[in-house]
Design an enzyme around this catalytic site. Structure first.
Site: not given
Ligand code: IMP
Ligand code: MG
Length: 174
Positions: A38, A94, A97, A146, A159
């Protein structure tokens, strides 16, 4: 889908992020470690906006998920990580979350004897954070939707979009 952030706004924010990073590191050498896949678009724009002695590295982290937008088990591929011993490392992703991805990556880099480890992201879904830290640098806080574009994908699509857009509920498989 509905557009959330225009390409021009992203460009301006990435340049501002570059200034923030220059101010923090004050001329010290830095390794920017992009989280695949990402971060690739952000990585390529950001490194050209940072005037520091710079190395670029990559680390792969993917949470296996089928066609849905829910997260699965996090798989980390450390084979691409360059030698970071004694170096300042900025982990670049990127989106922040839940925060679990960067939470798992930070100790991996610390264990490789980096001099410091910090984090930067384009987007921060602040209301979704499940960890007890925040990204050190972020460009935009976004609501809990999302999003795709500028590196972010849905099933590996979108992407390449130069802007950030939120998928409508009927565009997401349950
Ligand atoms: P985290 O570990 O929950 O912080 O998520 C991080 C990863 O989840 C990011 O590197 C993204 O690949 C994916 N991700 C989380 N939210 C989204 C979104 O809204 N769109 C696309 N990818 C997301
Ligand atoms: Mg990612």
């Amino acid at each position: 889908m509905k557009k959330l952030i225009e390409a021009a706004e992203i460009k301006e924010a990435v340049h501002k992020l570059g200034r923030e990073i220059e101010e923090w590191y004050q001329g010290e050498p830095l390794t920017i470690l992009g989280v695949l896949t990402g971060s690739v678009i952000l990585l390529s724009d950001l490194v050209r906006a940072v005037e520091l002695p710079l190395k670029i590295g990559l680390i792969q982290a993917s949470s296996y998920r089928g066609t849905s937008t829910t997260r699965g088990e996090l798989i980390i591929n450390e084979s691409l990580i360059p030698n970071v011993e004694g170096r300042h490392v900025l982990l670049l992703d990127d989106i922040f979350d839940t925060g679990h991805t960067l939470q798992k990556l930070i100790p991996i880099i610390e264990n490789r004897k980096a001099r410091s480890v910090r984090t930067a992201v384009l987007l921060w879904k602040a209301e979704r954070t499940e960890v007890d830290f925040a990204p050190d640098h972020h460009c935009f806080k976004i609501p809990n939707e999302f999003v795709v574009g500028y590196g972010l994908d849905y099933n590996d699509e979108y992407r390449h979009l130069p802007y950030i857009a939120a998928l409508e509920p009927d565009e997401i498989d349950a």
